[in-house]
Design a protein around this motif. Structure first.
Motif, PDB file in Angstrom:
ATOM      1  N   SER A  53     -47.285  -0.547   4.830  1.00 53.46           N
ATOM      2  CA  SER A  53     -47.720  -1.631   3.945  1.00 53.46           C
ATOM      3  C   SER A  53     -49.232  -1.796   3.939  1.00 53.46           C
ATOM      4  CB  SER A  53     -47.080  -2.955   4.370  1.00 53.46           C
ATOM      5  OG  SER A  53     -45.701  -2.909   4.205  1.00 53.46           O
ATOM      6  N   LYS A  57     -49.827  -1.072  -0.467  1.00 55.04           N
ATOM      7  CA  LYS A  57     -49.240  -2.412  -0.624  1.00 55.04           C
ATOM      8  C   LYS A  57     -47.977  -2.362  -1.486  1.00 55.04           C
ATOM      9  CE  LYS A  57     -50.428  -7.062  -2.200  1.00 55.04           C
ATOM     10  NZ  LYS A  57     -49.557  -7.695  -1.280  1.00 55.04           N
ATOM     11  N   ALA A  59     -44.768  -3.830  -3.778  1.00 52.95           N
ATOM     12  CA  ALA A  59     -44.559  -4.903  -4.755  1.00 52.95           C
ATOM     13  C   ALA A  59     -43.636  -5.963  -4.179  1.00 52.95           C
ATOM     14  CB  ALA A  59     -43.971  -4.328  -6.037  1.00 52.95           C
ATOM     15  N   ASP A  60     -42.753  -5.551  -3.268  1.00 55.67           N
ATOM     16  CA  ASP A  60     -41.815  -6.484  -2.648  1.00 55.67           C
ATOM     17  C   ASP A  60     -41.448  -5.953  -1.272  1.00 55.67           C
ATOM     18  OD1 ASP A  60     -40.193  -8.713  -2.390  1.00 55.67           O
ATOM     19  OD2 ASP A  60     -38.552  -7.881  -3.579  1.00 55.67           O
ATOM     20  N   ARG A  61     -41.043  -6.874  -0.400  1.00 53.48           N
ATOM     21  CA  ARG A  61     -40.698  -6.520   0.980  1.00 53.48           C
ATOM     22  C   ARG A  61     -39.507  -7.378   1.397  1.00 53.48           C
ATOM     23  NH1 ARG A  61     -44.511  -5.381   5.494  1.00 53.48           N
ATOM     24  NH2 ARG A  61     -43.355  -5.753   7.389  1.00 53.48           N
ATOM     25  N   ARG A  62     -38.556  -6.757   2.060  1.00 55.03           N
ATOM     26  CA  ARG A  62     -37.392  -7.499   2.559  1.00 55.03           C
ATOM     27  C   ARG A  62     -37.126  -7.062   3.993  1.00 55.03           C
ATOM     28  NH1 ARG A  62     -32.719  -9.948  -0.306  1.00 55.03           N
ATOM     29  NH2 ARG A  62     -31.317 -10.436   1.375  1.00 55.03           N
ATOM     30  N   LEU A  70     -39.143  -1.759   1.577  1.00 58.29           N
ATOM     31  CA  LEU A  70     -40.333  -1.933   0.752  1.00 58.29           C
ATOM     32  C   LEU A  70     -40.070  -1.362  -0.631  1.00 58.29           C
ATOM     33  CD1 LEU A  70     -42.876  -0.577   3.404  1.00 58.29           C
ATOM     34  CD2 LEU A  70     -42.189  -2.967   3.042  1.00 58.29           C
ATOM     35  N   ARG A  71     -40.429  -2.126  -1.658  1.00 56.49           N
ATOM     36  CA  ARG A  71     -40.267  -1.652  -3.029  1.00 56.49           C
ATOM     37  C   ARG A  71     -41.638  -1.416  -3.632  1.00 56.49           C
ATOM     38  NH1 ARG A  71     -40.523  -3.809  -7.872  1.00 56.49           N
ATOM     39  NH2 ARG A  71     -40.515  -5.949  -7.114  1.00 56.49           N
ATOM     40  N   TYR A  72     -41.777  -0.261  -4.260  1.00 52.36           N
ATOM     41  CA  TYR A  72     -43.002   0.123  -4.953  1.00 52.36           C
ATOM     42  C   TYR A  72     -42.681   0.329  -6.425  1.00 52.36           C
ATOM     43  CZ  TYR A  72     -44.988   0.633  -0.348  1.00 52.36           C
ATOM     44  OH  TYR A  72     -45.425   0.356   0.921  1.00 52.36           O
ATOM     45  N   GLU A  94     -36.808   4.423  -7.176  1.00 47.15           N
ATOM     46  CA  GLU A  94     -36.341   3.046  -7.283  1.00 47.15           C
ATOM     47  C   GLU A  94     -34.881   2.956  -7.740  1.00 47.15           C
ATOM     48  OE1 GLU A  94     -38.007  -1.208  -8.883  1.00 47.15           O
ATOM     49  OE2 GLU A  94     -38.600   0.604  -9.954  1.00 47.15           O
ATOM     50  N   TYR A  98     -31.738   1.302  -5.052  1.00 48.40           N
ATOM     51  CA  TYR A  98     -30.879   0.119  -5.136  1.00 48.40           C
ATOM     52  C   TYR A  98     -29.447   0.446  -4.701  1.00 48.40           C
ATOM     53  CZ  TYR A  98     -34.471  -2.689  -7.304  1.00 48.40           C
ATOM     54  OH  TYR A  98     -35.625  -3.395  -7.527  1.00 48.40           O
TER      55      TYR A  98
END
Length: 105
Positions: A53, A57, A59-62, A70-72, A94, A98
């Motif tokens: 990260s 960076k 776009a989203d992190r869970r 991590l979503r890019y 991506e 999912y």
């Protein structure tokens, strides 16, 4: 001179390398499974996720009990504990991410 250095870095991909490229350059590749690239790290999942990260960076992190996800823009990265020690870094596009990461999150 600064513009020339910036152009040189951009041309070599230093500034624009994807998260996928960054992971490939920093972690040990393992055999892929079901279209998912797998890498190994000696650190714990949270430490690996922080390092990734910080470099790219998301776009989203869970964060779940299973690991860090991590979503890019075009990729998804899952960092889970490796039973042999350290972490498994799972990298996929991506769309496949999912489906692949659904059981984890």
């Amino acid at each position: 001179m600064g513009v020339l250095v910036l152009c040189a870095l951009t041309t070599t991909g230093c500034l624009s390398a994807s998260v996928r490229d960054w992971i490939a350059g920093n972690y040990e590749k393992r055999p892929s499974e079901d279209g998912v690239d797998i890498y190994h790290a000696t650190e714990a999942p949270t430490a690996v996720a922080k390092r990734i990260s910080d470099a790219r960076k998301p776009a989203d992190r869970r964060v779940t009990a299973s690991g860090v996800f991590l979503r890019y823009r075009n990729d998804m990265v899952g960092i889970v504990a490796d039973p042999a020690g350290g972490s498994r870094i799972l990298v996929t596009d991506e769309k496949r991410g999912y489906t692949y990461f659904y059981p984890y999150v």
